[in-house]
Design a protein around this motif. Structure first.
Motif, PDB file in Angstrom:
ATOM      1  N   LEU A 105       0.825  -1.200   0.000  1.00 56.16           N
ATOM      2  CA  LEU A 105       0.000   0.000   0.000  1.00 56.16           C
ATOM      3  C   LEU A 105       0.865   1.259   0.000  1.00 56.16           C
ATOM      4  O   LEU A 105       1.788   1.392   0.800  1.00 56.16           O
ATOM      5  N   GLY A 106       0.506   2.206  -0.888  1.00 58.20           N
ATOM      6  CA  GLY A 106       1.206   3.480  -0.921  1.00 58.20           C
ATOM      7  C   GLY A 106       0.417   4.615  -0.316  1.00 58.20           C
ATOM      8  O   GLY A 106       0.990   5.564   0.213  1.00 58.20           O
ATOM      9  N   ALA A 107      -0.929   4.533  -0.392  1.00 59.05           N
ATOM     10  CA  ALA A 107      -1.779   5.593   0.155  1.00 59.05           C
ATOM     11  C   ALA A 107      -3.115   5.001   0.584  1.00 59.05           C
ATOM     12  O   ALA A 107      -3.647   4.106  -0.078  1.00 59.05           O
ATOM     13  N   ILE A 108      -3.642   5.500   1.702  1.00 60.27           N
ATOM     14  CA  ILE A 108      -4.892   4.970   2.236  1.00 60.27           C
ATOM     15  C   ILE A 108      -5.772   6.104   2.761  1.00 60.27           C
ATOM     16  O   ILE A 108      -5.307   7.194   3.062  1.00 60.27           O
ATOM     17  N   ALA A 165       6.408   6.139  -1.492  1.00 56.29           N
ATOM     18  CA  ALA A 165       5.465   6.175  -2.611  1.00 56.29           C
ATOM     19  C   ALA A 165       5.299   7.574  -3.186  1.00 56.29           C
ATOM     20  O   ALA A 165       4.701   7.743  -4.252  1.00 56.29           O
ATOM     21  N   LEU A 166       5.822   8.594  -2.492  1.00 57.42           N
ATOM     22  CA  LEU A 166       5.732   9.971  -2.949  1.00 57.42           C
ATOM     23  C   LEU A 166       6.874  10.370  -3.880  1.00 57.42           C
ATOM     24  O   LEU A 166       6.889  11.493  -4.390  1.00 57.42           O
ATOM     25  N   GLU A 223       0.062   9.516  -9.052  1.00 58.90           N
ATOM     26  CA  GLU A 223       1.510   9.283  -9.084  1.00 58.90           C
ATOM     27  C   GLU A 223       1.886   8.069  -8.252  1.00 58.90           C
ATOM     28  O   GLU A 223       2.764   7.288  -8.631  1.00 58.90           O
ATOM     29  N   VAL A 224       1.217   7.895  -7.129  1.00 59.98           N
ATOM     30  CA  VAL A 224       1.460   6.719  -6.283  1.00 59.98           C
ATOM     31  C   VAL A 224       1.113   5.439  -7.041  1.00 59.98           C
ATOM     32  O   VAL A 224       1.889   4.471  -7.070  1.00 59.98           O
ATOM     33  N   VAL A 250      -3.517   1.546  -3.563  1.00 56.88           N
ATOM     34  CA  VAL A 250      -4.206   2.470  -2.675  1.00 56.88           C
ATOM     35  C   VAL A 250      -5.401   1.741  -2.074  1.00 56.88           C
ATOM     36  O   VAL A 250      -5.872   0.747  -2.612  1.00 56.88           O
ATOM     37  N   GLY A 251      -5.893   2.238  -0.931  1.00 62.76           N
ATOM     38  CA  GLY A 251      -6.974   1.518  -0.280  1.00 62.76           C
ATOM     39  C   GLY A 251      -7.907   2.383   0.529  1.00 62.76           C
ATOM     40  O   GLY A 251      -7.558   3.489   0.956  1.00 62.76           O
TER      41      GLY A 251
END
Length: 306
Positions: free
Chosen positions: A112-115, A172-173, A206-207, A214-215
């Motif tokens: 996961l990169g972003a949630i 992830a950024l 971008e992530v 992502v989630g």
């Protein structure tokens, strides 16, 4: 135990009462203060920001002179010491276990990169009945009680996190930050009185394009304070117009806009027809929707000779 999370609040001329509620929500976190730092980015407020952060041993106020939420967030990213970041708006009240859940989710799911999660309203006054149709534009959402994870599929994912409460893995950024450092065109975001948006969506794309997932996780619960002014038809009409315009430009910038461009000379007729078909003169809700349509068409218009 060493700190693991960096919480970033980007703010510009904040309402004192709402910012106080935001900070009180952070003070009540179940995650030990030793495990997270607090970064407040003063985005060139008219008066320098003065707030009491003495309750947090790892709190700092930094200044970003370049106006705009995108620049403020970039300043926060550069300041953050930790691998995991949580974005909290200056009108958000996060649940007491929010930071604990963010840490737990990222530790268990390394892809996961972003949630993000639920964003529910705190209305400062009684909202009009028609307001619910525009919850999405007000950064309000409830996508149910089941977690959802999505990867890049050449389109914007339904369950992508919104900026309010977004948890991000700093690794992830890298693509997003490099784009900014290389001077590439960044998606315009809130700046002063502008209601342009899309910066958080740009981060998400971008992530995803960097190979991360992502989630949506329903245990990530925050409340978004909605003042009376944001429930007025005039404000919402401007918001819908700006949001829809920004959305098209975002999708175009990433090559995933499903709608074709249109010739600019057709705009007056399209808008006139939409005014009639949407019955914009009959209700505030219809007028707001028409203004949103106009924002979409303006972004799709191609200004050239035919």
């Amino acid at each position: 135990m060493p700190d693991k999370l960096s919480v970033i609040i980007a703010t510009y001329n904040p309402d004192a009462s709402r910012l106080r509620q935001t900070l009180e929500g952070l003070q009540q976190q179940s995650l030990s203060l030793a495990q997270w730092e607090l970064i407040v980015v003063d985005n060139n407020s008219t008066q320098p920001l003065t707030i009491d952060l003495s309750w947090h041993p790892q709190a700092v106020i930094v200044h970003e002179a370049r106006q705009g939420l995108t620049y403020a967030r970039l300043k926060g990213f550069a300041t953050a010491k930790n691998e995991l970041i949580v974005l909290v708006d200056d009108d958000n009240v996060i649940d007491a276990d929010y930071l604990h859940h963010v840490l737990e989710i990222f530790e268990k799911r390394t892809a996961l990169g972003a949630i993000g999660g639920k964003s529910l309203p705190i209305f400062e006054t009684e909202p009009p009945q028609w307001l619910k149709a525009f919850y999405g534009s007000l950064a309000l959402r409830d996508l149910g009680d089941e977690a959802k994870i999505q990867a890049w599929e050449n389109s914007y994912p339904q369950y992508a996190p919104i900026g309010a409460g977004m948890g991000i893995r700093k690794a992830a950024l890298a693509s997003y930050i490099k784009k900014a450092e290389d001077g590439q065109s960044m998606i315009a975001d809130r700046s002063g009185s502008s209601l342009a948006s899309g910066g958080d969506n740009d981060i998400v794309l971008e992530v995803l394009k960097s190979g991360w997932q992502v989630g949506y996780f329903p245990q990530l619960l925050l409340q978004h304070i909605i003042p009376q002014g944001r429930m007025q038809a005039g404000y919402l009409a401007k918001l819908e117009n700006s949001t829809n315009n920004s959305w098209i430009k975002l999708l175009q910038s990433h090559g995933i806009c499903p709608w074709p461009s249109i010739p600019a000379y057709t705009l007056p007729l399209r808008k006139a027809k939409a005014w009639l078909s949407l019955k914009a003169a009959l209700s505030k809700s219809n007028y707001i929707k028409w203004r949103g349509y106009c924002g979409t068409m303006d972004a799709l218009a191609v200004y050239k000779k035919y």
